[in-house]
Design a protein around this motif. Sequence first.
Motif, PDB file in Angstrom:
ATOM      1  N   SER A 137     -12.732   1.121   5.108  1.00  0.00           N
ATOM      2  CA  SER A 137     -12.062   0.723   6.349  1.00  0.00           C
ATOM      3  C   SER A 137     -11.301  -0.591   6.193  1.00  0.00           C
ATOM      4  O   SER A 137     -10.327  -0.842   6.914  1.00  0.00           O
ATOM      5  CB  SER A 137     -13.077   0.606   7.489  1.00  0.00           C
ATOM      6  OG  SER A 137     -14.052  -0.383   7.185  1.00  0.00           O
TER       7      SER A 137
ATOM      8  N   LEU B 239      -9.835  -1.588   3.322  1.00  0.00           N
ATOM      9  CA  LEU B 239      -9.043  -1.552   2.099  1.00  0.00           C
ATOM     10  C   LEU B 239      -7.609  -2.041   2.305  1.00  0.00           C
ATOM     11  O   LEU B 239      -7.010  -2.638   1.402  1.00  0.00           O
ATOM     12  CB  LEU B 239      -9.033  -0.127   1.532  1.00  0.00           C
ATOM     13  CG  LEU B 239      -8.631   0.040   0.064  1.00  0.00           C
ATOM     14  CD1 LEU B 239      -9.480  -0.852  -0.835  1.00  0.00           C
ATOM     15  CD2 LEU B 239      -8.773   1.492  -0.361  1.00  0.00           C
ATOM     16  N   ARG B 240      -7.052  -1.827   3.474  1.00  0.00           N
ATOM     17  CA  ARG B 240      -5.667  -2.239   3.729  1.00  0.00           C
ATOM     18  C   ARG B 240      -5.537  -3.728   4.043  1.00  0.00           C
ATOM     19  O   ARG B 240      -4.521  -4.349   3.712  1.00  0.00           O
ATOM     20  CB  ARG B 240      -5.083  -1.440   4.893  1.00  0.00           C
ATOM     21  CG  ARG B 240      -4.721  -0.008   4.540  1.00  0.00           C
ATOM     22  CD  ARG B 240      -3.953   0.625   5.680  1.00  0.00           C
ATOM     23  NE  ARG B 240      -3.448   1.950   5.343  1.00  0.00           N
ATOM     24  CZ  ARG B 240      -2.670   2.665   6.146  1.00  0.00           C
ATOM     25  NH1 ARG B 240      -2.301   2.175   7.327  1.00  0.00           N
ATOM     26  NH2 ARG B 240      -2.257   3.860   5.776  1.00  0.00           N
ATOM     27  N   THR B 241      -6.576  -4.279   4.663  1.00  0.00           N
ATOM     28  CA  THR B 241      -6.433  -5.644   5.186  1.00  0.00           C
ATOM     29  C   THR B 241      -7.389  -6.664   4.581  1.00  0.00           C
ATOM     30  O   THR B 241      -7.120  -7.860   4.612  1.00  0.00           O
ATOM     31  CB  THR B 241      -6.642  -5.643   6.708  1.00  0.00           C
ATOM     32  OG1 THR B 241      -7.941  -5.092   7.015  1.00  0.00           O
ATOM     33  CG2 THR B 241      -5.572  -4.810   7.395  1.00  0.00           C
TER      34      THR B 241
ATOM     35  N   GLN C  66     -10.382  -4.934  -1.295  1.00  0.00           N
ATOM     36  CA  GLN C  66      -9.385  -4.620  -2.320  1.00  0.00           C
ATOM     37  C   GLN C  66      -9.858  -5.062  -3.694  1.00  0.00           C
ATOM     38  O   GLN C  66      -9.685  -4.351  -4.690  1.00  0.00           O
ATOM     39  CB  GLN C  66      -8.065  -5.292  -1.957  1.00  0.00           C
ATOM     40  CG  GLN C  66      -7.427  -4.774  -0.677  1.00  0.00           C
ATOM     41  CD  GLN C  66      -6.310  -5.650  -0.166  1.00  0.00           C
ATOM     42  OE1 GLN C  66      -6.028  -6.715  -0.733  1.00  0.00           O
ATOM     43  NE2 GLN C  66      -5.653  -5.236   0.917  1.00  0.00           N
TER      44      GLN C  66
END
Length: 274
Positions: A72, A74-76, A81
């Motif tokens: 959840s 991974l993008r921010t 990351q």
Amino acid sequence: MDFPLLLVALVLGIIEGLTEFLPVSSTGHLIIFGDLLGYNDDTSKVFKIVIQLAAILAVCWDYRERLIKVASGLRTEPSAQRFVGMLFVAFLPAAVLGLMFHSKIKALLFNPITVATALVVGGLIILYVEKRAYKPRIMEVEQMRWSDAVKVGFAQALAMIPGTSRSGSTIMGGLIFGLSRKAATEFSFFLAIPTMFAATAYDLYKNWALLRAEDLPVFAVGFVASFVAAIWAVKSFIRFISNHTFIIFAWYRIAFGLFVLATWYFGWVEWSEA
């Protein structure tokens, strides 16, 4: 329905689940017990893929909250990351070397005598690592550096030799490179996810023609047995290593490996050569 075969599937499923995440080599145990139980034909190749998939799904379930949190964010989230990046870097050595040598290793080394020898050698290595008593500098997985991930990844690649143990190579490599027991063990679990999913997908692709509907009951029994046994093993292993060393696994490997070699040397068991 072939009840003896279902019993074999139950036994092998339990063996896979119990040994996949311990430093004793699940592949080695499956080769030895599959040979001993006479389940080493083409169908058994697909069966072993299925029960290995069950074991990795078990660890995904056990660590589901942490995995969901990473996915959840991974993008921010930079931490998520970085965690995924670490796993990818550690995964690469085994992936590249596996594609290069997987077929040759399976053809030449997947037999009980090679496994037994690797069990003994691996046990001696564990004793050596424990005797050196490496002082950890990384207490949690999140503290790992990129260079640590690369080194642990190459350690995992040694497990392409059957009987070596993927988790054993990863954990011992982690200890040598400065990870604590808990960090090395947890990273081994997480690294197993991409490694085993990739290996399972590759093996399934290679053996797709061997899938048959009549084998589903056998596969289902093995899958459930492996899943349940793996969940129990992962929880128990984490509790165990918080207060113990890995020496007991080393002696188990040595004793089991020497026993198999003795049965071969004295002709008590007629092991297959490939």
